[in-house]
Motif scaffolding. Structure first.
Motif, mmCIF file in Angstrom:
data_model
loop_
_atom_site.group_PDB
_atom_site.id
_atom_site.type_symbol
_atom_site.label_atom_id
_atom_site.label_comp_id
_atom_site.label_asym_id
_atom_site.label_seq_id
_atom_site.Cartn_x
_atom_site.Cartn_y
_atom_site.Cartn_z
ATOM 1 N N GLU A 133 18.463 47.160 31.031
ATOM 2 C CA GLU A 133 18.518 46.763 29.621
ATOM 3 C C GLU A 133 18.387 47.966 28.694
ATOM 4 O OE1 GLU A 133 15.255 44.584 26.920
ATOM 5 O OE2 GLU A 133 16.061 43.299 28.509
ATOM 6 N N GLU A 134 17.459 48.843 29.011
ATOM 7 C CA GLU A 134 17.244 50.017 28.145
ATOM 8 C C GLU A 134 18.391 51.018 28.245
ATOM 9 O OE1 GLU A 134 14.879 50.333 25.805
ATOM 10 O OE2 GLU A 134 14.156 48.340 26.363
ATOM 11 N N MET A 135 18.975 51.168 29.415
ATOM 12 C CA MET A 135 20.138 52.060 29.556
ATOM 13 C C MET A 135 21.299 51.535 28.718
ATOM 14 S SD MET A 135 19.491 54.749 31.483
ATOM 15 C CE MET A 135 21.041 55.367 32.125
ATOM 16 N N LYS A 136 21.498 50.209 28.725
ATOM 17 C CA LYS A 136 22.562 49.603 27.900
ATOM 18 C C LYS A 136 22.298 49.877 26.432
ATOM 19 C CE LYS A 136 23.983 45.908 31.034
ATOM 20 N NZ LYS A 136 24.029 44.453 31.248
ATOM 21 N N LYS A 137 21.043 49.773 26.001
ATOM 22 C CA LYS A 137 20.702 50.043 24.594
ATOM 23 C C LYS A 137 21.037 51.480 24.204
ATOM 24 C CE LYS A 137 16.808 46.832 24.109
ATOM 25 N NZ LYS A 137 15.338 46.767 23.905
ATOM 26 N N LYS A 138 20.995 52.375 25.182
ATOM 27 C CA LYS A 138 21.284 53.795 24.936
ATOM 28 C C LYS A 138 22.767 54.102 25.056
ATOM 29 C CE LYS A 138 16.857 55.218 25.006
ATOM 30 N NZ LYS A 138 16.117 55.018 23.788
ATOM 31 N N GLY A 139 23.580 53.053 25.319
ATOM 32 C CA GLY A 139 25.029 53.244 25.336
ATOM 33 C C GLY A 139 25.637 53.465 26.709
ATOM 34 N N PHE A 140 24.862 53.297 27.772
ATOM 35 C CA PHE A 140 25.399 53.459 29.119
ATOM 36 C C PHE A 140 25.914 52.129 29.622
ATOM 37 C CE2 PHE A 140 22.656 57.094 28.626
ATOM 38 C CZ PHE A 140 23.351 58.103 29.264
ATOM 39 N N ASN A 141 27.058 52.151 30.275
ATOM 40 C CA ASN A 141 27.664 50.950 30.827
ATOM 41 C C ASN A 141 27.111 50.769 32.250
ATOM 42 O OD1 ASN A 141 29.217 48.776 31.493
ATOM 43 N ND2 ASN A 141 31.151 49.890 31.549
#
Length: 143
Positions: A133-141
């Motif tokens: 979830e946090e990686m997605k928030k940082k723009g990682f797919n």
């Protein structure tokens, strides 16, 4: 192109490590604090002494980097009857090395809050979900 890919991978690892040390560690600490309340403090009500709540205090959790991520450990200690430093986590988790006797509750009975936290973490995959979830928030797919 290889240089750009290497940079992307290095950046992803750096971001993931920061998330592990912050948001993931916080989620694990919260989970263990919940188990401390349920598995330790709710197990009985002391009649002779007031609870300090030390096992749940955030400052008693140590977060360390490991080869593949992080380690979160509860390092609560107290002074024992003879003044020696006691590992309270070990005492509560395994029911050994108690200084006090004669209480109505069997303090020697293990209350495995650490193992229960590990078991729930594995079953729920909370750490994976928070990282994703946090990686997605940082723009990682990520999947």
């Amino acid at each position: 192109m290889a240089n750009n890919l290497a940079e992307v991978i290095a950046k992803a690892k750096e971001v993931a490590q920061k998330i592990l040390e912050n948001e993931v560690a916080e989620a694990i600490i919260k989970l263990e604090q919940d188990h401390i309340q349920k598995d330790v403090y709710n197990a009985y009500t002391p009649k002779i002494y007031p609870r300090t709540g030390d096992l749940k205090k955030k400052e008693n959790f140590k977060i360390e980097r490991t080869l593949n991520g992080i380690s979160v450990k509860n390092v609560t200690v107290h002074n024992g009857v003879n003044g020696e430093v006691k590992d309270i986590v070990d005492t509560v988790e395994y029911g050994r090395n108690y200084d006090f006797t004669g209480y109505a509750y069997s303090y020697e009975e293990p209350r495995p809050f650490v193992q229960n936290t590990k078991d729930e973490l594995v079953a729920s995959q909370l750490h994976v979900k928070v990282l994703r979830e946090e990686m997605k928030k940082k723009g990682f797919n990520v999947r």
